[in-house]
Scaffold this motif. Structure first.
Motif, mmCIF file in Angstrom:
data_model
loop_
_atom_site.group_PDB
_atom_site.id
_atom_site.type_symbol
_atom_site.label_atom_id
_atom_site.label_comp_id
_atom_site.label_asym_id
_atom_site.label_seq_id
_atom_site.Cartn_x
_atom_site.Cartn_y
_atom_site.Cartn_z
ATOM 1 N N ILE A 64 47.050 19.039 0.785
ATOM 2 C CA ILE A 64 48.101 20.057 0.917
ATOM 3 C C ILE A 64 49.477 19.403 0.957
ATOM 4 O O ILE A 64 50.402 19.830 0.248
ATOM 5 C CB ILE A 64 47.857 20.938 2.154
ATOM 6 N N VAL A 65 49.623 18.354 1.748
ATOM 7 C CA VAL A 65 50.916 17.662 1.846
ATOM 8 C C VAL A 65 51.298 17.063 0.492
ATOM 9 O O VAL A 65 52.447 17.186 0.050
ATOM 10 C CB VAL A 65 50.883 16.581 2.952
ATOM 11 N N TRP A 66 50.336 16.431 -0.175
ATOM 12 C CA TRP A 66 50.587 15.845 -1.491
ATOM 13 C C TRP A 66 51.101 16.908 -2.461
ATOM 14 O O TRP A 66 52.060 16.679 -3.202
ATOM 15 C CB TRP A 66 49.308 15.207 -2.036
ATOM 16 N N ASN A 67 50.470 18.061 -2.463
ATOM 17 C CA ASN A 67 50.873 19.108 -3.397
ATOM 18 C C ASN A 67 52.225 19.699 -3.061
ATOM 19 O O ASN A 67 53.001 20.029 -3.955
ATOM 20 C CB ASN A 67 49.785 20.179 -3.489
ATOM 21 N N LEU A 68 52.537 19.823 -1.799
ATOM 22 C CA LEU A 68 53.877 20.282 -1.424
ATOM 23 C C LEU A 68 54.933 19.274 -1.877
ATOM 24 O O LEU A 68 55.986 19.656 -2.401
ATOM 25 C CB LEU A 68 53.961 20.520 0.082
ATOM 26 N N LEU A 69 54.641 17.988 -1.694
ATOM 27 C CA LEU A 69 55.563 16.947 -2.164
ATOM 28 C C LEU A 69 55.680 16.957 -3.687
ATOM 29 O O LEU A 69 56.771 16.798 -4.239
ATOM 30 C CB LEU A 69 55.109 15.570 -1.681
ATOM 31 N N GLU A 70 54.556 17.162 -4.354
ATOM 32 C CA GLU A 70 54.553 17.206 -5.817
ATOM 33 C C GLU A 70 55.423 18.359 -6.328
ATOM 34 O O GLU A 70 56.197 18.196 -7.272
ATOM 35 C CB GLU A 70 53.115 17.355 -6.309
#
Length: 140
Positions: free
Chosen positions: A19-25
């Motif tokens: 989830i964090v990775w996708n928000l950053l992406e």
């Protein structure tokens, strides 16, 4: 196949990372165009803006599929595997296009090589991990 097995702590770490990775992406995708505009010549930036229409559509499919996969794995749903598979295929196609067809190595080695490869590696990891989680019964 094992059903409804309590997942280990590592599962929750991967789910939250996803989830964090996708928000950053999504965040970095939103500022990428501004960065490239500031660090490119007018001709180079016009070329960047001339990306084909399909690229934008596939890019959005990739972002939303991976984000939905992240939410689904967090909610322990089997459909996460499907969303991660869609994201992997679409991300490979757009990142390979970005790497080989739309060469911007002069502007930024980070945006032209490092980020696309990292995005593909993470998408591949999330797909493989979600398949493993489904097989082990961590997803319902």
């Amino acid at each position: 196949m094992i059903k409804n097995v309590k997942p280990p702590t590592s599962f929750w770490v991967v789910a939250i990372f996803s989830i964090v990775w996708n928000l950053l992406e999504i965040y970095f995708s939103s500022i990428e165009l501004d960065f490239l505009q500031e660090n490119s010549t007018i001709e180079e930036f016009e070329r960047i803006q001339s990306l084909p229409f399909w690229y934008g559509i596939v890019f959005l499919i990739a972002l939303f599929s991976e984000m939905l996969g992240s939410f689904m794995i967090f909610m322990r749903k089997k459909i996460a595997v499907t969303f991660f598979a869609i994201a992997l295929v679409t991300l490979i196609s757009i990142e390979l296009y970005w790497l080989f067809v739309f060469d911007i190595k002069k502007q930024s080695i980070v945006f032209s090589i490092i980020i696309p490869l990292l995005v593909i590696l993470v998408a591949g990891f999330l797909y493989v991990y979600s398949r493993k989680a489904k097989k082990k019964g961590w997803l319902k």
